[in-house]
Motif scaffolding. Structure first.
Motif, PDB file in Angstrom:
ATOM      1  N   ALA A  27       0.827  -1.208   0.000  1.00  0.00           N
ATOM      2  CA  ALA A  27       0.000   0.000   0.000  1.00  0.00           C
ATOM      3  C   ALA A  27       0.861   1.259   0.000  1.00  0.00           C
ATOM      4  CB  ALA A  27      -0.929  -0.008   1.220  1.00  0.00           C
ATOM      5  N   TRP A  28       1.983   1.213   0.716  1.00  0.00           N
ATOM      6  CA  TRP A  28       2.891   2.369   0.751  1.00  0.00           C
ATOM      7  C   TRP A  28       3.465   2.632  -0.633  1.00  0.00           C
ATOM      8  CZ3 TRP A  28       3.994   6.473   3.456  1.00  0.00           C
ATOM      9  CH2 TRP A  28       5.240   7.101   3.328  1.00  0.00           C
ATOM     10  N   TRP A  29       3.873   1.561  -1.316  1.00  0.00           N
ATOM     11  CA  TRP A  29       4.425   1.719  -2.666  1.00  0.00           C
ATOM     12  C   TRP A  29       3.370   2.240  -3.635  1.00  0.00           C
ATOM     13  CZ3 TRP A  29       3.410  -1.155  -7.266  1.00  0.00           C
ATOM     14  CH2 TRP A  29       4.256  -0.828  -8.336  1.00  0.00           C
ATOM     15  N   LEU A  30       2.150   1.701  -3.542  1.00  0.00           N
ATOM     16  CA  LEU A  30       1.077   2.160  -4.428  1.00  0.00           C
ATOM     17  C   LEU A  30       0.712   3.616  -4.160  1.00  0.00           C
ATOM     18  CD1 LEU A  30      -1.303  -0.959  -4.405  1.00  0.00           C
ATOM     19  CD2 LEU A  30       0.088  -0.134  -6.319  1.00  0.00           C
ATOM     20  N   ASN A 116       3.982  16.827   5.119  1.00  0.00           N
ATOM     21  CA  ASN A 116       4.499  16.184   6.333  1.00  0.00           C
ATOM     22  C   ASN A 116       5.743  15.362   6.035  1.00  0.00           C
ATOM     23  OD1 ASN A 116       2.451  17.108   8.126  1.00  0.00           O
ATOM     24  ND2 ASN A 116       1.056  15.569   7.309  1.00  0.00           N
ATOM     25  N   LEU A 117       5.733  14.654   4.920  1.00  0.00           N
ATOM     26  CA  LEU A 117       6.875  13.822   4.556  1.00  0.00           C
ATOM     27  C   LEU A 117       8.067  14.679   4.173  1.00  0.00           C
ATOM     28  CD1 LEU A 117       5.032  11.089   2.432  1.00  0.00           C
ATOM     29  CD2 LEU A 117       5.587  11.047   4.866  1.00  0.00           C
ATOM     30  N   ASP A 118       7.826  15.775   3.447  1.00  0.00           N
ATOM     31  CA  ASP A 118       8.914  16.674   3.053  1.00  0.00           C
ATOM     32  C   ASP A 118       9.523  17.363   4.275  1.00  0.00           C
ATOM     33  OD1 ASP A 118       8.486  16.016   0.422  1.00  0.00           O
ATOM     34  OD2 ASP A 118       7.264  17.782  -0.027  1.00  0.00           O
ATOM     35  N   SER A 126      15.470   9.773   7.914  1.00  0.00           N
ATOM     36  CA  SER A 126      15.651   8.824   6.825  1.00  0.00           C
ATOM     37  C   SER A 126      14.288   8.339   6.344  1.00  0.00           C
ATOM     38  CB  SER A 126      16.477   7.623   7.298  1.00  0.00           C
ATOM     39  OG  SER A 126      15.764   6.883   8.286  1.00  0.00           O
ATOM     40  N   GLY A 127      14.305   7.547   5.273  1.00  0.00           N
ATOM     41  CA  GLY A 127      13.046   7.015   4.753  1.00  0.00           C
ATOM     42  C   GLY A 127      12.319   6.165   5.766  1.00  0.00           C
ATOM     43  N   TRP A 128      13.076   5.307   6.468  1.00  0.00           N
ATOM     44  CA  TRP A 128      12.467   4.447   7.490  1.00  0.00           C
ATOM     45  C   TRP A 128      11.924   5.280   8.654  1.00  0.00           C
ATOM     46  CZ3 TRP A 128      11.206  -0.364   6.595  1.00  0.00           C
ATOM     47  CH2 TRP A 128      11.923  -1.101   5.632  1.00  0.00           C
ATOM     48  N   GLN A 129      12.694   6.264   9.090  1.00  0.00           N
ATOM     49  CA  GLN A 129      12.243   7.119  10.197  1.00  0.00           C
ATOM     50  C   GLN A 129      10.999   7.900   9.817  1.00  0.00           C
ATOM     51  OE1 GLN A 129      15.934   9.284  10.754  1.00  0.00           O
ATOM     52  NE2 GLN A 129      16.387   8.155  12.643  1.00  0.00           N
ATOM     53  N   THR A 130      10.959   8.381   8.586  1.00  0.00           N
ATOM     54  CA  THR A 130       9.779   9.117   8.119  1.00  0.00           C
ATOM     55  C   THR A 130       8.550   8.224   8.127  1.00  0.00           C
ATOM     56  OG1 THR A 130      11.137  10.537   6.705  1.00  0.00           O
ATOM     57  CG2 THR A 130       8.790  10.389   6.178  1.00  0.00           C
ATOM     58  N   PHE A 131       8.724   6.986   7.704  1.00  0.00           N
ATOM     59  CA  PHE A 131       7.583   6.076   7.657  1.00  0.00           C
ATOM     60  C   PHE A 131       7.093   5.745   9.056  1.00  0.00           C
ATOM     61  CE2 PHE A 131       5.864   1.742   7.784  1.00  0.00           C
ATOM     62  CZ  PHE A 131       4.788   1.898   6.924  1.00  0.00           C
ATOM     63  N   PHE A 132       8.001   5.326   9.935  1.00  0.00           N
ATOM     64  CA  PHE A 132       7.592   4.843  11.250  1.00  0.00           C
ATOM     65  C   PHE A 132       7.205   5.964  12.215  1.00  0.00           C
ATOM     66  CE2 PHE A 132       9.914   1.010   9.871  1.00  0.00           C
ATOM     67  CZ  PHE A 132       8.963   0.050  10.196  1.00  0.00           C
TER      68      PHE A 132
END
Length: 224
Positions: A27-30, A116-118, A126-132
């Motif tokens: 779902a994250w990739w989509l 929020n992501l930017d 990092s990408g992982w930190q942004t996600f979690f």
């Protein structure tokens, strides 16, 4: 009756847990991807929504059967077939309920917003930190919806579980199959009891989703 209810709840619970894990990266990739690859993947994920359950069940029966090339690695371990087993039901339920888990998560991830992501990326995350730390906490309502829908959809499955499970007592005989058997043998009282149980459960699920949607939407409306 109790063993049938337990088997049904067990199937729904296992399917829901597996799908919440598997659907998260998909779902994250989509939600983050554009282009034809994402469109094709999204169409494949949504395919169980339009395919007749018997069609999906038929191909799963072939894929999980003893003559399937997919079973060759497991046959070397002594597993001849997954058809008409609880494990086979889980595989079928995971595939059949996939869109009910992926779509709410995809919508939740898209609602997080690029700002929020930017902002997290600008602060050095990092990408992982942004996600979690950002995306996952903000997507909790999506996970709740995905869990409820997946669990409820698995409870109500019939065509797929009948094709690959066959209604074996104690192994694959879930509530929806038992209702069908009760009607076949003219046990109307038993069929009424189980059907009423599923009807009440379905109403509770729909009501819960509507109340959840209202709670999630209320803060957004107050901000406008």
């Amino acid at each position: 009756m109790a063993d049938i209810v337990w088997l049904t709840l067990r199937l729904a619970g296992v399917t829901t847990l597996i799908l919440l894990v598997l659907s998260t990266p998909l779902a994250w990739w989509l939600a983050r991807s554009r282009g034809w690859k994402a469109e094709v993947a999204g169409a494949v994920v949504a395919l169980p929504l339009v395919l007749p359950p018997t069609v999906l069940g038929f191909y799963l029966l072939i894929a999980l059967g003893p003559n399937s090339p997919l079973m060759a690695p497991l046959q070397a371990l002594g597993v001849r077939t997954l058809a008409f087993t609880f494990e086979g039901l889980v595989i079928g339920s995971v595939i059949y309920s996939l869109p009910f888990a992926v779509q709410p998560l995809r919508n939740a991830f898209q609602a997080v917003g690029e700002d929020n992501l930017d902002a997290a990326a600008m602060l050095g995350a990092s990408g992982w930190q942004t996600f979690f730390r950002i995306a996952l906490p903000l997507s909790v309502p999506g996970y709740v919806v995905a869990a409820i829908l997946t669990f409820a959809h698995t409870i109500g499955e019939f065509g797929v579980v009948l094709m690959i499970g066959g209604g074996i007592p104690g192994t694959t005989n879930v509530l929806s199959i038992e209702i069908y058997k009760a009607v076949e043998t003219l046990e109307w009282g038993r069929a009424h009891a189980m059907a009423a149980l599923l009807a009440v459960f379905g109403f509770a699920v729909v009501l819960t989703l509507l109340r959840l949607e209202r709670r999630v939407s209320a803060p957004l409306l107050n901000e406008r």
